[in-house]
Design a protein around this motif. Sequence first.
Motif, PDB file in Angstrom:
ATOM      1  N   VAL B 195      -6.318   0.120   4.330  1.00 30.50           N
ATOM      2  CA  VAL B 195      -4.882  -0.202   4.327  1.00 30.50           C
ATOM      3  C   VAL B 195      -4.541  -1.075   3.113  1.00 30.50           C
ATOM      4  O   VAL B 195      -3.545  -0.840   2.428  1.00 30.50           O
ATOM      5  CB  VAL B 195      -4.470  -0.910   5.642  1.00 30.50           C
ATOM      6  N   GLY B 196      -5.414  -2.034   2.838  1.00 27.40           N
ATOM      7  CA  GLY B 196      -5.180  -2.924   1.698  1.00 27.40           C
ATOM      8  C   GLY B 196      -5.159  -2.146   0.391  1.00 27.40           C
ATOM      9  O   GLY B 196      -4.288  -2.366  -0.465  1.00 27.40           O
ATOM     10  N   ALA B 197      -6.094  -1.215   0.254  1.00 22.88           N
ATOM     11  CA  ALA B 197      -6.152  -0.414  -0.976  1.00 22.88           C
ATOM     12  C   ALA B 197      -4.890   0.444  -1.108  1.00 22.88           C
ATOM     13  O   ALA B 197      -4.337   0.594  -2.202  1.00 22.88           O
ATOM     14  CB  ALA B 197      -7.403   0.460  -0.971  1.00 22.88           C
ATOM     15  N   LEU B 198      -4.411   0.991   0.013  1.00 25.18           N
ATOM     16  CA  LEU B 198      -3.187   1.801  -0.020  1.00 25.18           C
ATOM     17  C   LEU B 198      -1.962   0.942  -0.367  1.00 25.18           C
ATOM     18  O   LEU B 198      -1.076   1.371  -1.093  1.00 25.18           O
ATOM     19  CB  LEU B 198      -2.956   2.487   1.338  1.00 25.18           C
ATOM     20  N   SER B 199      -1.936  -0.274   0.178  1.00 23.00           N
ATOM     21  CA  SER B 199      -0.836  -1.182  -0.114  1.00 23.00           C
ATOM     22  C   SER B 199      -0.799  -1.484  -1.610  1.00 23.00           C
ATOM     23  O   SER B 199       0.256  -1.431  -2.258  1.00 23.00           O
ATOM     24  CB  SER B 199      -0.997  -2.483   0.682  1.00 23.00           C
ATOM     25  N   PHE B 200      -1.973  -1.775  -2.150  1.00 21.56           N
ATOM     26  CA  PHE B 200      -2.065  -2.093  -3.566  1.00 21.56           C
ATOM     27  C   PHE B 200      -1.641  -0.899  -4.425  1.00 21.56           C
ATOM     28  O   PHE B 200      -0.877  -1.031  -5.375  1.00 21.56           O
ATOM     29  CB  PHE B 200      -3.498  -2.515  -3.911  1.00 21.56           C
ATOM     30  N   ARG B 201      -2.121   0.287  -4.018  1.00 21.54           N
ATOM     31  CA  ARG B 201      -1.778   1.497  -4.771  1.00 21.54           C
ATOM     32  C   ARG B 201      -0.264   1.754  -4.706  1.00 21.54           C
ATOM     33  O   ARG B 201       0.363   2.133  -5.699  1.00 21.54           O
ATOM     34  CB  ARG B 201      -2.561   2.687  -4.184  1.00 21.54           C
ATOM     35  N   GLY B 202       0.332   1.531  -3.545  1.00 21.24           N
ATOM     36  CA  GLY B 202       1.779   1.697  -3.379  1.00 21.24           C
ATOM     37  C   GLY B 202       2.538   0.768  -4.319  1.00 21.24           C
ATOM     38  O   GLY B 202       3.517   1.157  -4.960  1.00 21.24           O
ATOM     39  N   GLN B 203       2.064  -0.470  -4.424  1.00 26.74           N
ATOM     40  CA  GLN B 203       2.720  -1.444  -5.307  1.00 26.74           C
ATOM     41  C   GLN B 203       2.583  -1.033  -6.772  1.00 26.74           C
ATOM     42  O   GLN B 203       3.523  -1.143  -7.543  1.00 26.74           O
ATOM     43  CB  GLN B 203       2.134  -2.837  -5.087  1.00 26.74           C
ATOM     44  N   GLU B 204       1.376  -0.541  -7.118  1.00 27.58           N
ATOM     45  CA  GLU B 204       1.164  -0.081  -8.501  1.00 27.58           C
ATOM     46  C   GLU B 204       2.139   1.040  -8.857  1.00 27.58           C
ATOM     47  O   GLU B 204       2.741   1.047  -9.927  1.00 27.58           O
ATOM     48  CB  GLU B 204      -0.262   0.481  -8.647  1.00 27.58           C
ATOM     49  N   LEU B 205       2.266   1.983  -7.930  1.00 29.84           N
ATOM     50  CA  LEU B 205       3.140   3.128  -8.186  1.00 29.84           C
ATOM     51  C   LEU B 205       4.599   2.688  -8.256  1.00 29.84           C
ATOM     52  O   LEU B 205       5.368   3.165  -9.093  1.00 29.84           O
ATOM     53  CB  LEU B 205       2.964   4.186  -7.081  1.00 29.84           C
ATOM     54  N   TRP B 206       4.986   1.791  -7.371  1.00 28.24           N
ATOM     55  CA  TRP B 206       6.368   1.299  -7.377  1.00 28.24           C
ATOM     56  C   TRP B 206       6.687   0.638  -8.719  1.00 28.24           C
ATOM     57  O   TRP B 206       7.718   0.876  -9.321  1.00 28.24           O
ATOM     58  CB  TRP B 206       6.589   0.341  -6.204  1.00 28.24           C
ATOM     59  N   GLN B 207       5.747  -0.186  -9.188  1.00 31.78           N
ATOM     60  CA  GLN B 207       5.968  -0.841 -10.477  1.00 31.78           C
ATOM     61  C   GLN B 207       6.042   0.198 -11.598  1.00 31.78           C
ATOM     62  O   GLN B 207       6.858   0.072 -12.521  1.00 31.78           O
ATOM     63  CB  GLN B 207       4.858  -1.870 -10.760  1.00 31.78           C
ATOM     64  N   ALA B 208       5.205   1.225 -11.507  1.00 33.92           N
ATOM     65  CA  ALA B 208       5.226   2.269 -12.538  1.00 33.92           C
ATOM     66  C   ALA B 208       6.581   2.983 -12.548  1.00 33.92           C
ATOM     67  O   ALA B 208       7.113   3.322 -13.611  1.00 33.92           O
ATOM     68  CB  ALA B 208       4.100   3.274 -12.293  1.00 33.92           C
ATOM     69  N   ILE B 209       7.146   3.187 -11.360  1.00 31.44           N
ATOM     70  CA  ILE B 209       8.473   3.819 -11.267  1.00 31.44           C
ATOM     71  C   ILE B 209       9.516   2.906 -11.907  1.00 31.44           C
ATOM     72  O   ILE B 209      10.337   3.347 -12.719  1.00 31.44           O
ATOM     73  CB  ILE B 209       8.828   4.126  -9.790  1.00 31.44           C
ATOM     74  N   LEU B 210       9.461   1.626 -11.552  1.00 33.80           N
ATOM     75  CA  LEU B 210      10.425   0.674 -12.128  1.00 33.80           C
ATOM     76  C   LEU B 210      10.278   0.611 -13.652  1.00 33.80           C
ATOM     77  O   LEU B 210      11.262   0.451 -14.372  1.00 33.80           O
ATOM     78  CB  LEU B 210      10.245  -0.721 -11.517  1.00 33.80           C
ATOM     79  N   ASP B 211       9.058   0.757 -14.115  1.00 29.07           N
ATOM     80  CA  ASP B 211       8.804   0.652 -15.558  1.00 29.07           C
ATOM     81  C   ASP B 211       9.277   1.869 -16.350  1.00 29.07           C
ATOM     82  O   ASP B 211       9.353   1.813 -17.584  1.00 29.07           O
ATOM     83  CB  ASP B 211       7.316   0.389 -15.826  1.00 29.07           C
ATOM     84  N   THR B 212       9.592   2.954 -15.654  1.00 30.77           N
ATOM     85  CA  THR B 212      10.089   4.118 -16.407  1.00 30.77           C
ATOM     86  C   THR B 212      11.426   3.796 -17.076  1.00 30.77           C
ATOM     87  O   THR B 212      11.829   4.479 -18.015  1.00 30.77           O
ATOM     88  CB  THR B 212      10.265   5.369 -15.508  1.00 30.77           C
ATOM     89  N   THR B 213      12.102   2.735 -16.609  1.00 35.34           N
ATOM     90  CA  THR B 213      13.396   2.382 -17.221  1.00 35.34           C
ATOM     91  C   THR B 213      13.219   1.682 -18.566  1.00 35.34           C
ATOM     92  O   THR B 213      14.197   1.369 -19.234  1.00 35.34           O
ATOM     93  CB  THR B 213      14.234   1.487 -16.295  1.00 35.34           C
ATOM     94  N   MET B 214      11.949   1.452 -18.961  1.00 29.23           N
ATOM     95  CA  MET B 214      11.739   0.931 -20.319  1.00 29.23           C
ATOM     96  C   MET B 214      12.150   2.005 -21.329  1.00 29.23           C
ATOM     97  O   MET B 214      12.481   1.717 -22.464  1.00 29.23           O
ATOM     98  CB  MET B 214      10.259   0.559 -20.532  1.00 29.23           C
TER      99      MET B 214
END
Lengths: 261, 411
Positions: B195-214
């Motif tokens: 669960v922890g690994a999935l949570s971390f992966r979810g956060q990584e992906l969310w940040q990557a999505i937010l970063d597409t606005t660069m």
Amino acid sequence: MITAGIDVGSISTKAAIVKDHVVLATKVIQTGYNAQNAGRKVFDEIQAETGISSSQIQAVVATGYGRKSVTFADKAVTEITCHAVGAHYLNPEIRSIIDIGGQDSKAIIIDEKGRVKDFAMNDKCAAGTGRFLEVMARALEVDLDAFGEMSLTADKTSAISSLCTVFAESEVISLISKGEKRENIIAGIHASIGARVMAMGNRIGLKAPVMMTGGVAMNIGVVKALEEKLNSSLVVSKSAQVTGAIGAALIAETVKGGNNE
Amino acid sequence: MTESQKPIDPEKEKRKIKSDKRMKEIMTEYYVEAKTPREQRGKKIAWITSGGPVEPLICMDIIPVYPENYGAMIGASKMGVDLCEKSEEMGYSRDLCSYARADIASATVNGGPIGGLPEPDMLICCNNICGTVLKWYEVQARYFKVPLFILDTPICHTEFTKEMRQYVVKQIKEYIAFLEDVCGKPFDYDRMDEVGALSFRGQELWQAILDTTMHKPAPITCFDAFFHLAMIVTLRGTRTVVDYYEMLLAEMKERIAAGIGMIPDEKHRLLWDNLPIWYKMRWLSDKFASHNACLVADTYTSGWTSSMKYLDPDDFLGSLAEGYTRIFLNAGTDIMADNIMGMAEKYDAVGVVFHSNRSCKPYSLGQYDIQRIVQEKMGLPTLMIEADMVDERSFSESQIDTRIDAFIEML
């Protein structure tokens, strides 16, 4: 080139006509309940008074809270930008503006070219504005025009602490019932406006020289109260109330006009 | 003309985010399961604060439900004023957070979006987001007569000390014991790693999505991020989030490749600070778009990834204490200001729009200082909008309209 500026405020509506960067005429009327009509009316009246017809006016810029209801304007620009341009025109040395109108109070910082660098506006509340003074004048049964002079004869300044127009009115009524002199109460009202507006001004860091614009600038009592808080004098132009309209007319010089009929 | 007869505008159609549909399905499935009667559902329900450590709940097969996410739904569906007034009738002050007021009121009535939240079996309250949640959750624990667990995270003005770590780690152990007690089964530490690994992966992906606005033009604005945020908040730690965000990220990359920006003629790139104004999302989004202004990033949606650097994907439980204590809202003003300035640089923003949110004191308290710091250190123009996230009575449209117009004129 002849242009016009229309400033539809919550209490009064102003117009200015400018020819080649020189103000030819200005006009002030009451807004009443219909902002759209007020814009049209002041435009018609200033044309009648000056003999300048709308076909000669190459562009019109509308400003003020009713700016978007002026259907014949070529462009709508906020009063913040218009007061900046107007104040800079009236006195190019000016670096800050305190504008107190009917329902808004604003502090604006401008640069040497009259461009807005920063601004702050009152919260969603009419305390510290022209409407606040109107309510107080009614409670005191004093003509608003006499407010300024009367406050100068006060022997002390009553404390008005409430930030709310309605509650401040009840404070004033209770002061009256305690037998407090009207002049002192009026001085208190002006001091409370001064404190409120300067808190906003200090937040953005007013830079001297400071000009006061808007209809409330005609009230010497508020000017004095602000000067006391500011610890320096304010520049008040005879055109204080129409500064926004003048700014709008000047901005119109840069706007490609259409048919203003 | 009815909705179906409206001609399709190809320009608008091109800009629509296709993944939205899947997101709505997932959120519906989530609430349908949570709202299934207890005896059919089998799983227990925990109400939890938005910044609370949810992973141990997922690990224990407990369905987490978020009153704050529900508050956003109440705001977006413009039911905030009614519910806030109801809470005021109950005796709660109008100065209290509107999420708290709306949630407390909605618990007592058969109403609100989706007909109200399912009743909780337990409450999990972590004060890393604010102090109001303590009293709010105590009120709800009394109302529903269910156990309440409070995780107290000290504010990290500048640093996370050894004493703080000991204090929070001890509470994480108590949290696990609390869950074992309520569920009547032992905690599964192996599952927690997954669960922890999935949570971390979810956060990584969310940040990557937010970063597409660069990218210029930005494929989405913060108004889109406010919508897609619901996943990382409510389903963090599940495979569902990872799968969905992978799909959304792929779509963002396609948009970038095709040169599709959310704002057709992106001119001004701006940042947003504080919670969304839920009942005025469309109005604000249209307002900024009409000026060709794109809100490329915000401090709120990135808040759910703000402490990733303190989390260890290989030892999630071991790093939980620090990760959940050092979130962006539980820090000092200087750290918050640095965060905004870092974002302005990263996303190449030319101004900052601050929402001074009457409800959210910890978020709004330092804003005038942050505004000054940002102006002094970066010379960025800023705009302050006074409003509230849910209570529409604190929003005056014509005042805000003028401020936004004037701000854009100033840029």
